[in-house]
Design a protein around this motif. Structure first.
Motif, PDB file in Angstrom:
ATOM      1  N   ILE A 116      -9.618 -25.232 -70.040  1.00  0.00           N
ATOM      2  CA  ILE A 116     -10.264 -24.590 -71.185  1.00  0.00           C
ATOM      3  C   ILE A 116      -9.540 -24.973 -72.476  1.00  0.00           C
ATOM      4  CG2 ILE A 116     -10.749 -22.377 -72.306  1.00  0.00           C
ATOM      5  CD1 ILE A 116     -11.177 -21.178 -69.521  1.00  0.00           C
ATOM      6  N   ALA A 117      -8.210 -24.888 -72.442  1.00  0.00           N
ATOM      7  CA  ALA A 117      -7.428 -25.202 -73.638  1.00  0.00           C
ATOM      8  C   ALA A 117      -7.612 -26.654 -74.062  1.00  0.00           C
ATOM      9  CB  ALA A 117      -5.952 -24.898 -73.380  1.00  0.00           C
ATOM     10  N   GLN A 118      -7.591 -27.562 -73.107  1.00  0.00           N
ATOM     11  CA  GLN A 118      -7.754 -28.992 -73.417  1.00  0.00           C
ATOM     12  C   GLN A 118      -9.117 -29.279 -74.019  1.00  0.00           C
ATOM     13  OE1 GLN A 118      -4.958 -30.669 -69.749  1.00  0.00           O
ATOM     14  NE2 GLN A 118      -7.114 -30.270 -69.432  1.00  0.00           N
ATOM     15  N   GLY A 119     -10.170 -28.718 -73.406  1.00  0.00           N
ATOM     16  CA  GLY A 119     -11.518 -28.944 -73.906  1.00  0.00           C
ATOM     17  C   GLY A 119     -11.707 -28.382 -75.298  1.00  0.00           C
ATOM     18  N   GLN A 120     -11.208 -27.179 -75.506  1.00  0.00           N
ATOM     19  CA  GLN A 120     -11.323 -26.532 -76.816  1.00  0.00           C
ATOM     20  C   GLN A 120     -10.548 -27.321 -77.875  1.00  0.00           C
ATOM     21  OE1 GLN A 120     -12.965 -23.335 -77.379  1.00  0.00           O
ATOM     22  NE2 GLN A 120     -12.699 -23.832 -79.544  1.00  0.00           N
ATOM     23  N   ALA A 121      -9.350 -27.761 -77.513  1.00  0.00           N
ATOM     24  CA  ALA A 121      -8.513 -28.500 -78.455  1.00  0.00           C
ATOM     25  C   ALA A 121      -9.122 -29.853 -78.814  1.00  0.00           C
ATOM     26  CB  ALA A 121      -7.119 -28.698 -77.858  1.00  0.00           C
ATOM     27  N   CYS A 122      -9.712 -30.506 -77.825  1.00  0.00           N
ATOM     28  CA  CYS A 122     -10.252 -31.851 -78.041  1.00  0.00           C
ATOM     29  C   CYS A 122     -11.594 -31.829 -78.759  1.00  0.00           C
ATOM     30  CB  CYS A 122     -10.386 -32.575 -76.707  1.00  0.00           C
ATOM     31  SG  CYS A 122     -10.937 -34.291 -76.836  1.00  0.00           S
ATOM     32  N   ASN A 123     -12.488 -30.949 -78.325  1.00  0.00           N
ATOM     33  CA  ASN A 123     -13.876 -31.000 -78.799  1.00  0.00           C
ATOM     34  C   ASN A 123     -14.292 -29.837 -79.685  1.00  0.00           C
ATOM     35  OD1 ASN A 123     -14.369 -33.399 -77.220  1.00  0.00           O
ATOM     36  ND2 ASN A 123     -14.430 -32.085 -75.407  1.00  0.00           N
ATOM     37  N   GLY A 124     -13.436 -28.851 -79.828  1.00  0.00           N
ATOM     38  CA  GLY A 124     -13.749 -27.741 -80.715  1.00  0.00           C
ATOM     39  C   GLY A 124     -14.688 -26.705 -80.141  1.00  0.00           C
ATOM     40  N   VAL A 125     -15.041 -26.837 -78.848  1.00  0.00           N
ATOM     41  CA  VAL A 125     -15.900 -25.859 -78.183  1.00  0.00           C
ATOM     42  C   VAL A 125     -15.320 -25.539 -76.811  1.00  0.00           C
ATOM     43  CG1 VAL A 125     -18.038 -26.528 -79.354  1.00  0.00           C
ATOM     44  CG2 VAL A 125     -17.391 -27.683 -77.232  1.00  0.00           C
ATOM     45  N   SER A 126     -15.573 -24.321 -76.347  1.00  0.00           N
ATOM     46  CA  SER A 126     -15.176 -23.961 -74.987  1.00  0.00           C
ATOM     47  C   SER A 126     -15.981 -24.827 -74.021  1.00  0.00           C
ATOM     48  CB  SER A 126     -15.445 -22.480 -74.728  1.00  0.00           C
ATOM     49  OG  SER A 126     -14.934 -22.093 -73.474  1.00  0.00           O
ATOM     50  N   PRO A 127     -15.336 -25.521 -73.093  1.00  0.00           N
ATOM     51  CA  PRO A 127     -16.041 -26.537 -72.307  1.00  0.00           C
ATOM     52  C   PRO A 127     -17.083 -26.019 -71.322  1.00  0.00           C
ATOM     53  CG  PRO A 127     -13.806 -26.239 -71.499  1.00  0.00           C
ATOM     54  CD  PRO A 127     -13.911 -25.444 -72.761  1.00  0.00           C
ATOM     55  N   VAL A 128     -16.955 -24.762 -70.884  1.00  0.00           N
ATOM     56  CA  VAL A 128     -17.802 -24.250 -69.797  1.00  0.00           C
ATOM     57  C   VAL A 128     -18.316 -22.854 -70.152  1.00  0.00           C
ATOM     58  CG1 VAL A 128     -17.873 -23.641 -67.347  1.00  0.00           C
ATOM     59  CG2 VAL A 128     -16.450 -25.563 -68.104  1.00  0.00           C
ATOM     60  N   ASN A 129     -19.588 -22.601 -69.832  1.00  0.00           N
ATOM     61  CA  ASN A 129     -20.161 -21.273 -70.103  1.00  0.00           C
ATOM     62  C   ASN A 129     -19.909 -20.274 -68.980  1.00  0.00           C
ATOM     63  OD1 ASN A 129     -21.087 -22.105 -72.576  1.00  0.00           O
ATOM     64  ND2 ASN A 129     -23.205 -22.438 -71.924  1.00  0.00           N
ATOM     65  N   TYR A 130     -19.930 -20.741 -67.739  1.00  0.00           N
ATOM     66  CA  TYR A 130     -19.749 -19.839 -66.594  1.00  0.00           C
ATOM     67  C   TYR A 130     -18.703 -20.424 -65.647  1.00  0.00           C
ATOM     68  CZ  TYR A 130     -24.212 -18.009 -68.282  1.00  0.00           C
ATOM     69  OH  TYR A 130     -25.206 -17.493 -69.062  1.00  0.00           O
ATOM     70  N   TRP A 131     -17.640 -19.663 -65.437  1.00  0.00           N
ATOM     71  CA  TRP A 131     -16.591 -20.068 -64.492  1.00  0.00           C
ATOM     72  C   TRP A 131     -16.779 -19.275 -63.203  1.00  0.00           C
ATOM     73  CZ3 TRP A 131     -12.898 -23.847 -65.089  1.00  0.00           C
ATOM     74  CH2 TRP A 131     -12.777 -24.407 -66.376  1.00  0.00           C
ATOM     75  N   MET A 132     -16.894 -19.998 -62.086  1.00  0.00           N
ATOM     76  CA  MET A 132     -17.083 -19.361 -60.789  1.00  0.00           C
ATOM     77  C   MET A 132     -15.919 -19.709 -59.871  1.00  0.00           C
ATOM     78  SD  MET A 132     -21.151 -20.080 -60.129  1.00  0.00           S
ATOM     79  CE  MET A 132     -21.129 -19.178 -58.562  1.00  0.00           C
ATOM     80  N   HIS A 133     -15.410 -18.714 -59.160  1.00  0.00           N
ATOM     81  CA  HIS A 133     -14.266 -18.939 -58.272  1.00  0.00           C
ATOM     82  C   HIS A 133     -14.527 -18.371 -56.882  1.00  0.00           C
ATOM     83  CE1 HIS A 133     -12.321 -19.490 -62.233  1.00  0.00           C
ATOM     84  NE2 HIS A 133     -11.640 -20.405 -61.563  1.00  0.00           N
ATOM     85  N   ALA A 134     -14.406 -19.234 -55.894  1.00  0.00           N
ATOM     86  CA  ALA A 134     -14.573 -18.824 -54.502  1.00  0.00           C
ATOM     87  C   ALA A 134     -13.250 -18.293 -53.970  1.00  0.00           C
ATOM     88  CB  ALA A 134     -15.041 -20.013 -53.668  1.00  0.00           C
ATOM     89  N   ASN A 135     -13.327 -17.239 -53.184  1.00  0.00           N
ATOM     90  CA  ASN A 135     -12.110 -16.628 -52.650  1.00  0.00           C
ATOM     91  C   ASN A 135     -11.614 -17.378 -51.422  1.00  0.00           C
ATOM     92  OD1 ASN A 135      -9.984 -14.756 -52.405  1.00  0.00           O
ATOM     93  ND2 ASN A 135     -11.325 -13.087 -53.024  1.00  0.00           N
ATOM     94  N   MET A 136     -10.475 -16.931 -50.949  1.00  0.00           N
ATOM     95  CA  MET A 136      -9.783 -17.660 -49.887  1.00  0.00           C
ATOM     96  C   MET A 136     -10.306 -17.306 -48.494  1.00  0.00           C
ATOM     97  SD  MET A 136      -5.849 -17.412 -51.238  1.00  0.00           S
ATOM     98  CE  MET A 136      -5.919 -15.617 -51.333  1.00  0.00           C
ATOM     99  N   LEU A 137     -10.113 -18.232 -47.608  1.00  0.00           N
ATOM    100  CA  LEU A 137     -10.275 -17.998 -46.177  1.00  0.00           C
ATOM    101  C   LEU A 137      -8.871 -17.810 -45.640  1.00  0.00           C
ATOM    102  CD1 LEU A 137     -12.310 -18.025 -43.795  1.00  0.00           C
ATOM    103  CD2 LEU A 137     -11.784 -20.441 -43.514  1.00  0.00           C
ATOM    104  N   THR A 138      -8.621 -16.703 -44.963  1.00  0.00           N
ATOM    105  CA  THR A 138      -7.279 -16.429 -44.460  1.00  0.00           C
ATOM    106  C   THR A 138      -7.216 -16.640 -42.946  1.00  0.00           C
ATOM    107  OG1 THR A 138      -7.816 -14.068 -44.264  1.00  0.00           O
ATOM    108  CG2 THR A 138      -6.751 -14.787 -46.296  1.00  0.00           C
ATOM    109  N   LEU A 139      -6.029 -16.852 -42.484  1.00  0.00           N
ATOM    110  CA  LEU A 139      -5.771 -17.068 -41.062  1.00  0.00           C
ATOM    111  C   LEU A 139      -4.616 -16.156 -40.682  1.00  0.00           C
ATOM    112  CD1 LEU A 139      -6.291 -18.709 -38.467  1.00  0.00           C
ATOM    113  CD2 LEU A 139      -4.698 -20.427 -39.326  1.00  0.00           C
ATOM    114  N   ASN A 140      -4.865 -15.246 -39.754  1.00  0.00           N
ATOM    115  CA  ASN A 140      -3.857 -14.245 -39.384  1.00  0.00           C
ATOM    116  C   ASN A 140      -3.414 -13.434 -40.604  1.00  0.00           C
ATOM    117  OD1 ASN A 140      -3.843 -15.169 -36.693  1.00  0.00           O
ATOM    118  ND2 ASN A 140      -2.390 -16.784 -37.215  1.00  0.00           N
TER     119      ASN A 140
END
Length: 407
Positions: A269-293
């Motif tokens: 986000i910081a790099q995109g904003q610094a380089c192009n003057g706009v926030s690079p992404v409108n929606y950030w999606m994050h998938a959670n972890m798969l755990t084992l034991n």
């Protein structure tokens, strides 16, 4: 073509999608930049070892997202990169490149390591019936774009060179209106307080500054010429450069695993904003972890399960082998933002449920419809159930509730 586009827009307009936006910490109505066109970027693997099941969960979660958008009629450009350089061990600012380290251990060229594990990655996702991305760029194939981006950030005074390396100046970025920490909910004062004190040998102005370009040490195998000498790109910069090249300075959705939120996506986000003057992404999606034991699946800790072990049954945790589609169905029964713990018992239950659905599908395909055989009440029930599938998928891609409606 016009008719097809109108039909697609009609289906799109009739389905309002809510997405949990990590940047805002809440669900938001999805408003694409240029419907029916849609740009999605997902951080791909660092190809230094076999892809494990935890990695696969992230990629399959976004395969579901891409498939659903396509089903609704969007023209999806899906970009998923291959990290084949610049990713240091333990995600640190100093140390050895993960791929170079594996090449040294296996006595191979780094690009042999890249080729070997890229092929493994493609093979595994193919068995899971995942769609290939529209574009699959590599970090090493975009060195020029990364150098150009660094030059722009330097010209704007938001980065500095030190002994052949270039670092992003987080403190100055924030002082000029930036908000480093907005994605992860951290503030710069906490980051500074939680960082080790800089010793006299450090090149950084501040502990929280991160590398855009690193000077290659004499033993570093993977290196490229740059205006600052021979070196290699920072891991965070690679995705920023490739995302901007193929999706534009600002695009719709960026996805990845929950563990990438900080520092990787924060830095993007910081790099995109610094380089192009706009926030690079409108929606950030994050998938959670798969755990084992009960613990996160991670290559670094060795707490992993490889897909081929599931498919063959060759693992002491397993009672038997499971097909790729059963494993994928197992993952679909938890929301992509929820933790999912692996167990043989859960897989057995998923196998029974999957076979039940497939038997129903097979029976439906054999039915011969005759006019008047379905009552208005029954027809209304079918329409209601179909509507339930749409409603749940439109609600942040809720696959477990959609599966419940199917049953």
């Amino acid at each position: 073509m016009v008719i097809r586009t109108q039909q697609a827009m009609s289906k799109i307009d009739s389905n309002t999608i809510s997405i949990y936006n990590s940047l805002k910490g809440e669900k938001e109505i999805f408003k694409p930049i240029s419907a029916p066109n849609l740009g999605i970027y997902v951080c791909g693997p660092t190809v230094y070892s076999n892809v494990h099941l935890g990695n696969c969960r992230t990629f399959l979660s976004f395969d579901n997202v891409v498939r659903y958008f396509k089903f609704l009629g969007y023209n999806v450009r899906y970009v998923r990169n291959i990290t084949d350089a610049g990713h240091l061990v333990d995600d640190a600012e100093e140390g050895e490149d993960k791929i170079s380290k594996k090449a040294r251990l296996e006595k191979l060229e780094p690009m042999e390591i890249v080729q070997k594990y890229t092929l493994d990655f493609h093979d595994v996702l193919s068995q899971f019936n995942a769609l290939p991305p529209s574009i699959e760029p590599t970090a090493t194939g975009h060195i020029l774009e990364q150098i150009s981006m660094i030059n722009t950030i330097l010209d704007k005074g938001l980065a500095y060179e030190a002994n052949g390396s270039v670092y992003f100046d987080v403190k100055k970025y924030n002082s000029e209106g930036g908000n480093y920490g907005e994605l992860s909910g951290r503030n710069i004062e906490d980051l500074m307080a939680g960082s080790r004190e800089l010793d006299g040998q450090s090149e950084k102005k501040n502990p929280q500054d991160f590398a855009l370009w690193k000077k290659a040490s004499p033993e570093h195998i993977m290196r490229w010429d740059s205006p600052w000498g021979e070196g290699f790109p920072g891991w965070h910069l690679e995705c920023s450069a490739m995302g901007a090249k193929y999706l534009g300075e600002q695009f719709d959705i960026h996805g990845g695993g929950m563990d990438l939120k900080f520092p990787h996506h924060e830095c993007e986000i910081a790099q995109g904003q610094a380089c192009n003057g706009v926030s690079p992404v409108n929606y950030w999606m994050h998938a959670n972890m798969l755990t084992l034991n009960g613990q996160k699946m991670s290559k670094s800790t060795g707490n992993t399960l490889l897909p081929h072990e599931l498919f063959s049954g060759e693992n002491e945790l397993l009672e038997k082998a499971y097909s790729p589609m059963v494993v994928r169905f197992f993952m679909l029964q938890a929301h992509y933002r929820s933790m999912l713990d692996f167990s043989s018992e859960a897989l057995n239950a998923s196998e029974k449920g999957f076979h039940k659905l497939m038997e129903a599908k097979s029976a439906l395909n054999k039915l011969e419809y005759k006019s008047g055989t379905i009552s208005e009440t029954e027809n209304a029930k079918v329409i209601e159930l179909i509507g339930g599938c749409y409603a749940n998928m439109n609600d942040d891609f809720n696959t477990p509730r959609t599966i419940a409606v199917l049953f």
